[in-house]
Scaffold this motif. Structure first.
Motif: not given
Length: 378
Positions: A324-329
């Motif tokens: 759910l954490n966008i930084v993973e993208t």
């Protein structure tokens, strides 16, 4: 003068003639099937036994055997071997016992393996079949076990992974996080609206651990026509340790604030917070989307946050909800671009290359968006 044969002629239907003709010419069927089809074809055409023997390279006994079978049992039977021995009867209870064994773990029965191989399961079945009251399985082969398991939908020899939700508040935390993403989306679409007057900047923070500093032991070779079409790399390599990338992704502009450290402790995370504090205007609140890593909530980190009241606001992802954490993208983008196949001469070179790659991202930043908000309407 040759003795006239007393065998009857082989009468075939048009379909059987076509089948034999195709089979005798086949390049993919087994050799024995092709030979048997040739025997029956030639006999149907009126050839004598001697001529058929010469044409197919079989003995008189074999040629006579397949002809006699076809005459007495039909062409289809004349092409197949007669089953030998008696067929053992496998009861439903015996089959259920095999399936039960397959669904258990070998380690629970004293073996070293975690899951069964077909061969190991067959060996166990043969060893214990009589004692368990299933004598029909006393000589069970690997193929027998395979047929029993193939006849039912379970596949105990395979392992698929699932994620058990250990956070009882997963749904509510996810909804709260998606609300934050929705607010950011509205702010980005209407930067002059009332939403923007809140003076809240949202960043997504996480770490990418275990990035290896790997050095070549021999130089890479460029592609050479006619020799090797790709970059040639020696199989051997040297390790110079690993690093962790601590990154904060601005969800409004796509700017990345990052540090490359040997470890991820409270002091490294606090250093990242200081970088964020220095980068953004002092009258803004920095809302941070992050997980519950010990460095994020330690006493040292809380002591630093206490020195900057109202400056930082945490929004935690649910337990086991890192997706759910966008930084993973962002980390995915790094892995696909400058981290892919990277080779360095030292740990320091790896750090510098990563920071250079992040600087290149910041030269043309891209806003990362969360596009699915179905959970908010559920």
């Amino acid at each position: 003068m040759a003795r006239k044969s007393t065998r009857s002629k082989l009468v075939l239907t048009p379909e059987e003639v076509t089948m034999l003709d195709q089979l005798r010419r086949s390049r993919t069927a087994s050799q024995r099937d092709v030979q048997r089809a040739q025997v029956l074809w030639f006999y149907h055409a009126g050839e004598n036994i001697a001529a058929i023997m010469k044409a197919v390279g079989m003995t008189r006994k074999s040629v006579s055997k397949w002809i006699n079978k076809a005459l007495t049992m039909g062409v289809a039977a004349g092409l197949r071997d007669t089953p030998h021995g008696s067929t053992p009867t496998l009861t439903e209870q015996a089959k259920a016992w095999v399936v039960h064994l397959a669904c258990s773990k070998p380690k629970d029965l004293g073996y070293a393996a975690e899951v069964w191989s077909r061969q190991a399961l067959a060996q166990h079945v043969r060893k214990h079949a009589k004692a368990e009251g299933h004598p029909s399985l006393a000589r069970a082969s690997k193929a027998t076990v395979q047929r029993i398991l193939a006849a039912q939908p379970l596949q105990p020899h395979k392992v698929t992974y699932y994620l058990q939700r250990r956070d009882p508040a997963f749904e509510s935390k996810m909804r709260d996080l998606l609300v934050v993403y929705q607010e950011v989306a509205l702010q980005n679409e209407s930067p002059t609206s009332a939403v923007a007057t809140d003076k809240v900047i949202t960043v997504s923070v996480d770490e990418k651990p275990g990035v290896q500093a790997i050095a070549n032991t021999a130089p890479d070779l460029p592609p050479v026509p006619g020799k090797h079409p790709t970059i040639a790399r020696d199989y051997e390599y040297k390790r110079h340790g690993t690093c962790s990338i601590l990154a904060a992704l601005d969800l409004h502009t796509g700017h990345v604030t990052a540090r490359v450290e040997r470890r991820h402790r409270s002091r490294e995370f606090i250093a990242l917070l200081k970088d964020l504090d220095a980068y953004y205007p002092s009258d803004y609140t920095i809302r941070i989307v992050l997980d519950n890593h010990s460095a994020h909530i330690s006493k040292e980190t809380q002591a630093f946050l206490a020195t900057r009241p109202n400056r930082f606001k945490y929004v935690h992802t649910p337990t086991h909800g890192s997706w759910l954490n966008i930084v993973e993208t962002l980390f995915g983008k790094m892995a696909r671009s400058f981290l892919r196949h990277i080779r360095v001469g030292s740990w320091e070179e790896l750090r510098d290359r990563i920071l250079k790659g992040i600087a290149e991202i910041n030269e043309a930043p891209v806003v990362h968006r969360w596009k699915k908000f179905e959970a908010l309407s559920a």
